[in-house]
Design an enzyme around this catalytic site. Structure first.
Site, PDB file in Angstrom:
ATOM      1  N   GLU A 118      15.344  15.754  70.380  1.00 57.97           N
ATOM      2  CA  GLU A 118      15.657  14.853  69.262  1.00 57.97           C
ATOM      3  C   GLU A 118      16.695  15.585  68.400  1.00 57.97           C
ATOM      4  OE1 GLU A 118      12.406  14.241  66.487  1.00 57.97           O
ATOM      5  OE2 GLU A 118      13.273  12.387  65.682  1.00 57.97           O
ATOM      6  N   HIS A 136       7.794  15.868  72.219  1.00 58.43           N
ATOM      7  CA  HIS A 136       9.087  15.550  71.613  1.00 58.43           C
ATOM      8  C   HIS A 136      10.053  16.663  72.020  1.00 58.43           C
ATOM      9  CE1 HIS A 136       6.755  12.816  69.198  1.00 58.43           C
ATOM     10  NE2 HIS A 136       7.749  12.530  68.380  1.00 58.43           N
ATOM     11  N   ASP A 147       8.239   5.720  63.774  1.00 63.57           N
ATOM     12  CA  ASP A 147       7.574   5.646  62.460  1.00 63.57           C
ATOM     13  C   ASP A 147       8.103   4.407  61.737  1.00 63.57           C
ATOM     14  OD1 ASP A 147       6.239   8.485  62.300  1.00 63.57           O
ATOM     15  OD2 ASP A 147       8.283   8.834  62.994  1.00 63.57           O
TER      16      ASP A 147
HETATM   17  N1  HPA Z   1       9.873  13.680  65.385  1.00 68.94           N
HETATM   18  C1  HPA Z   1       9.070  14.718  65.252  1.00 68.94           C
HETATM   19  N2  HPA Z   1       7.907  14.655  64.637  1.00 68.94           N
HETATM   20  C2  HPA Z   1       7.501  13.491  64.150  1.00 68.94           C
HETATM   21  C3  HPA Z   1       8.287  12.373  64.249  1.00 68.94           C
HETATM   22  C4  HPA Z   1       9.538  12.467  64.919  1.00 68.94           C
HETATM   23  O1  HPA Z   1      10.311  11.509  65.055  1.00 68.94           O
HETATM   24  N3  HPA Z   1       7.603  11.381  63.643  1.00 68.94           N
HETATM   25  C5  HPA Z   1       6.436  11.896  63.221  1.00 68.94           C
HETATM   26  N4  HPA Z   1       6.374  13.186  63.514  1.00 68.94           N
HETATM   27 ZN    ZN Z   2       8.100  10.758  67.227  1.00 70.16          ZN
END
Ligand code: HPA
Ligand code: ZN
Length: 335
Positions: free
Chosen positions: A200, A197, A279
Site C-alpha cells: 500500500e 496488507h 474503511d
Molecule cells: N492500511 C493499513 N492499516 C489499516 C488500514 C489500511 O488501509 N485500515 C485500517 N487499518
Molecule cells: Zn486495509
C-alpha cells in the site's frame, strides 16, 4: 456509463477487505460515545468530518484509533457491525470477509470476548436474516511487537472456531511482514488462512516477503507490485488475489487522481484484482461508491466490471459450490 453503474449496483458482490472499525460513521460514533460517556476530541459530527483530510496512511490511522476508542461493550461492537451489514446488504453485497483489530481494543482494557461476540453475533444475525455469508479475520497491528501478536493469538484461542483467518495491518513502512514470521507460522499450524496488507505504502520487497516468507493466501492492496515485473509474474503464478481499495487509495494519496488508478492495468496484466472499501466511513464510500468511482473516472468496460466482480467471488474464502452459484448469477446478469 449510467447503465454500467446500474449493473454494478445489481451485481452480487463480495467485500474482501474491510476493517469493521473503519465503518464507524460519525453519527453512530457520537451516539455510542454519549451512551458510554466517552468524550471525543471533536465536538460535532461536522468538526470530525472536517478532519477527514489525509495525506498518508498514518494521518488516517491516528483518527481511526481515536474513533474506535468509544467501543467498550459487546453491544457497541454488535451495533457497529450490524450498521455496516445493513448498509452493504442494501448494496447487494452477498458475502463479507471482515477484519477486526483486537489489539486496538485490548490496549484499552476491552477484553477479547466482548469484541468478538459482538461482531460475530451481528454476522450470524445477518446470515439468518438475509443469507449473507461471512468470514472473520483477526488482524495484527504491525506497529506493535511480534510478542504482542503472540499474546493476542493466545487470547483468541478459546474463539478460534469463530475465526477463519489472520491479517496484518496498521503502519506499513518500517514494519515488514518478516517481523511477524513466527506468529504467522503458529497461525498456519492452527489452520488459519493468512493475508497481509502489503504494497500500500511499503515497497515491492514487502510483498515478496508476504509471499515467500509468510506464504499468504491473499494480498491486501498490493498496488506497488506494479513496480516489479518479476513480482507480477509470481503473483500470477500463485493465482493470488489482490484486495484493491480505490477510494481508500485516493483518500490516502496512494493514487493522486482516480483517473490514474491502476486497476485497469492490473486486469490487463492478468492479476486477480478485486474492489473493496477498506474503511468506508473514513474514505467516502461503500462498495457501490467504489465501483461507481472506477466506472466514472477510469472508464472500465463492461467486461472489466464483470471480471472484477468474478474475481471477488473466486478470491473469497467461500465454498466452491457457493462460488459457482454466484458466478452463474453474474454471467446471467451480464448476458
Ligand atoms: N492500511 C493499513 N492499516 C489499516 C488500514 C489500511 O488501509 N485500515 C485500517 N487499518
Ligand atoms: Zn486495509
Amino acid at each position: 456509463m449510467e447503465t454500467l453503474i446500474e449493473l454494478s449496483k445489481k451485481m452480487p458482490k463480495t467485500e474482501l477487505h474491510l476493517h469493521i472499525e473503519g465503518t464507524f460513521e460519525p453519527e453512530q460514533m457520537f451516539a455510542i460515545a454519549q451512551r458510554n460517556q466517552v468524550v471525543l476530541k471533536y465536538h460535532t459530527v461536522e468538526e470530525l468530518k472536517a478532519a477527514y483530510q489525509f495525506t498518508n496512511l498514518q494521518d488516517f490511522l491516528d483518527l481511526y484509533y481515536q474513533g474506535m476508542s468509544v467501543l467498550l461493550h459487546e453491544v457497541d461492537f454488535y451495533d457497529l457491525t450490524m450498521a455496516y451489514l445493513e448498509k452493504v446488504h442494501s448494496e447487494n453485497v452477498v458475502h463479507v470477509e471482515i477484519f477486526f483489530d483486537p489489539q486496538g481494543h485490548l490496549s484499552r482494557d476491552v477484553p477479547f470476548d466482548r469484541q468478538i461476540n459482538g461482531i460475530y453475533n451481528a454476522l450470524k444475525d445477518a446470515e439468518k436474516k438475509w443469507g449473507m455469508t461471512f468470514k472473520l479475520i483477526m488482524s495484527f497491528l504491525r506497529h506493535l511487537s511480534e510478542e504482542s501478536a503472540f499474546d493476542t493469538l493466545e487470547l483468541s484461542k478459546p474463539f478460534l472456531h469463530l475465526i477463519d483467518g489472520v491479517g496484518l495491518d496498521s503502519s506499513e513502512v518500517g514494519h515488514p511482514p518478516e517481523k511477524f514470521l513466527r506468529v504467522f507460522e503458529a497461525c498456519k499450524d492452527l489452520g488459519l488462512k493468512i493475508t497481509a496488507h502489503a504494497g500500500e505504502e511499503g515497497p515491492p520487497e514487502y510483498i515478496w516477503q508476504a509471499i515467500d516468507q509468510i506464504g499468504v493466501d491473499r494480498i491486501d492492496h498490493g498496488n506497488r507490485a506494479l513496480e516489479d515485473d518479476k513480482l507480477i509474474e509470481e503473483i500470477k503464478k500463485r493465482s493470488l488475489t489482490l484486495t484493491v481499495c480505490p477510494l481508500s487509495n485516493l483518500k490516502l494519496c496512494v493514487v493522486n487522481d482516480m483517473k490514474d488508478h491502476p486497476i485497469k492495468t492490473m486486469l490487463k496484466l492478468g492479476l486477480n484484482a478485486t474492489v473493496n472499501s477498506d474503511d468506508p466511513a473514513y474514505f467516502g464510500g461503500y462498495m457501490n461508491d467504489n465501483y461507481a468511482a472506477l466506472i466514472r473516472q477510469t472508464g472500465i468496460s463492461k467486461e472489466e466490471l464483470l471480471q472484477l466482480a468474478k474475481n471477488g467471488i473466486t478470491g473469497s474464502w467461500m465454498e466452491d459450490k457457493q462460488k459457482e452459484r454466484y458466478l452463474q448469477e453474474l454471467t446471467s446478469l451480464f448476458a
